[in-house]
Design a protein around this motif. Structure first.
Motif, mmCIF file in Angstrom:
data_model
loop_
_atom_site.group_PDB
_atom_site.id
_atom_site.type_symbol
_atom_site.label_atom_id
_atom_site.label_comp_id
_atom_site.label_asym_id
_atom_site.label_seq_id
_atom_site.Cartn_x
_atom_site.Cartn_y
_atom_site.Cartn_z
ATOM 1 N N LEU A 1 -8.402 -4.910 -7.933
ATOM 2 C CA LEU A 1 -9.271 -3.737 -8.005
ATOM 3 C C LEU A 1 -10.661 -4.075 -8.525
ATOM 4 C CD1 LEU A 1 -6.775 -1.051 -9.409
ATOM 5 C CD2 LEU A 1 -7.427 -1.500 -7.037
ATOM 6 N N SER A 2 -10.944 -5.359 -8.672
ATOM 7 C CA SER A 2 -12.252 -5.754 -9.188
ATOM 8 C C SER A 2 -13.203 -6.078 -8.054
ATOM 9 C CB SER A 2 -12.111 -6.985 -10.092
ATOM 10 O OG SER A 2 -11.865 -8.143 -9.314
ATOM 11 N N ASP A 3 -14.478 -6.228 -8.395
ATOM 12 C CA ASP A 3 -15.501 -6.618 -7.422
ATOM 13 C C ASP A 3 -15.869 -8.086 -7.601
ATOM 14 O OD1 ASP A 3 -15.688 -4.086 -6.284
ATOM 15 O OD2 ASP A 3 -17.090 -3.420 -7.823
ATOM 16 N N GLY A 4 -14.955 -8.831 -8.182
ATOM 17 C CA GLY A 4 -15.235 -10.228 -8.467
ATOM 18 C C GLY A 4 -15.161 -11.100 -7.232
ATOM 19 N N PRO A 5 -15.187 -12.431 -7.423
ATOM 20 C CA PRO A 5 -15.167 -13.384 -6.304
ATOM 21 C C PRO A 5 -13.950 -13.174 -5.416
ATOM 22 C CG PRO A 5 -15.675 -14.495 -8.375
ATOM 23 C CD PRO A 5 -15.244 -13.098 -8.720
ATOM 24 N N LYS B 1 -12.762 1.768 -5.923
ATOM 25 C CA LYS B 1 -13.863 1.546 -4.985
ATOM 26 C C LYS B 1 -13.325 1.144 -3.626
ATOM 27 C CE LYS B 1 -18.263 -0.850 -4.442
ATOM 28 N NZ LYS B 1 -19.212 -1.828 -5.039
ATOM 29 N N HIS B 2 -13.749 1.859 -2.603
ATOM 30 C CA HIS B 2 -13.319 1.575 -1.242
ATOM 31 C C HIS B 2 -13.939 0.276 -0.746
ATOM 32 C CE1 HIS B 2 -12.110 2.332 2.885
ATOM 33 N NE2 HIS B 2 -13.365 2.210 3.282
#
Length: 247
Positions: A236-240, A5-6
Motif C-alpha cells: 500500500l506504499s508509494d515506494g520503489p 491510493k488507486h
C-alpha cells in the motif's frame, strides 16, 4: 484507516481495423506486446474490423478523451480497408488524398489530447496477395476488391503523412516484401496476418515501442520482496517497485 491510493497504469493503445482487432488472438501481435509489458502497463485493443480512416477519426474522441493521461504510446493502423477499389467496394473505399488527411487529423487529435508526437506510431497496411485475396472474394461471389499495387500507394501515403506529423512509422508493406521471396507466408488469406505475419509485426513493432516503454517500472513489488508478516507496508506504499522476476 487511511485512504487507499488507486494505481494508475500507463497504457499502450492499439488503434486500427481488423488486423488490430484480431491481434489479441492466439499468437497475435498485440498479445505478444501485452505479454512483454505485463505488470508495466495495460495494452488496450481498440481494433474495429472493417473500419477505414474516416470512421476512425470520427470515433477516436470517444475512445481517447482529451486530455488523455498516462499514455505511453498509440499505434494507428489503418489503410487495408481504405485502399479497397471504389468500383468494387464503395462502402469501405476512401480516396488516397482523403486517407492522408484523415491520418493527419487522427495524429492532430492525439497531440491536442496530450499525446506527444514521439508516442504516435503509424503502421502501413501490409502487402496484399492478389491471387489469395481474389479466392476469398470469389467465395463470396465478388470480384477482386483490393490489389497490392493500390495498397502500396496507401502505404506510401501513410509513410509520408507520418513524416509530416512527426510520428514514427512501421512500413509493413515494404518490409514484408523485402524480407522473403514469397510474402504470402505472412498472410492467412491474402490480406489478414498469418501466425508468421503476427510474429513479424510483433518483432518490428517492439523495436519501435521498446524505447518508449523501457522506463516504465514493474508495478507492485516482486512477491519475494513482500514482508509476509506485514504486507501492507509495501503493498500500500508509494515506494520503489519490484523487479521483473515472475516465479
Amino acid at each position: 484507516m487511511s485512504k487507499i491510493k488507486h494505481i494508475v497504469w500507463p497504457q499502450v493503445i492499439l488503434f486500427g481495423d481488423s488486423i488490430t482487432q484480431f491481434s489479441f488472438q492466439t499468437s497475435g501481435w498485440g498479445a505478444d506486446i501485452a505479454d512483454k509489458l505485463a505488470r508495466k502497463c495495460d495494452v488496450v485493443n481498440r481494433g474495429f474490423s472493417g473500419y477505414n480512416s474516416k470512421w476512425a477519426k470520427i470515433v477516436l474522441p470517444r475512445l481517447i478523451p482529451s486530455p488523455a493521461s498516462d499514455i505511453a504510446a498509440v499505434t494507428v493502423f489503418f489503410g487495408a480497408n481504405d485502399c479497397a477499389l471504389e468500383d468494387q467496394n464503395p462502402q469501405q473505399h476512401i480516396p488516397l488524398q482523403e486517407y492522408s488527411e484523415n491520418m493527419k487529423e487522427i495524429a492532430q487529435y492525439l497531440v491536442s489530447a496530450g499525446v506527444s508526437k514521439d508516442k504516435i506510431i503509424f503502421i502501413t497496411p501490409p502487402p496484399l496477395h492478389d491471387k489469395d485475396w481474389e479466392k476469398q472474394c470469389a467465395a463470396k461471389g465478388n470480384a477482386l476488391n483490393r490489389t497490392n499495387s493500390v495498397a502500396g500507394q496507401y502505404a506510401q501515403a501513410c509513410v509520408k503523412t507520418a513524416a509530416q506529423c512527426g510520428a514514427e512509422v512501421l512500413d509493413l508493406w515494404t518490409l514484408m516484401q523485402k524480407d522473403v521471396p514469397d510474402f504470402s507466408v505472412y498472410l492467412s488469406d491474402g490480406l489478414h496476418l498469418s501466425d508468421q505475419g503476427n510474429q513479424f509485426v510483433a518483432a518490428h513493432l517492439w523495436k519501435l515501442l521498446e524505447s518508449r516503454v523501457n522506463h516504465l517500472p514493474f508495478i507492485l513489488p516482486y512477491w519475494g520482496d513482500v514482508d509476509y508478516k506485514s504486507p501492507e507496508n509495501c503493498l500500500l506504499s508509494d515506494g520503489p517497485q519490484g523487479d521483473s522476476a515472475t516465479t
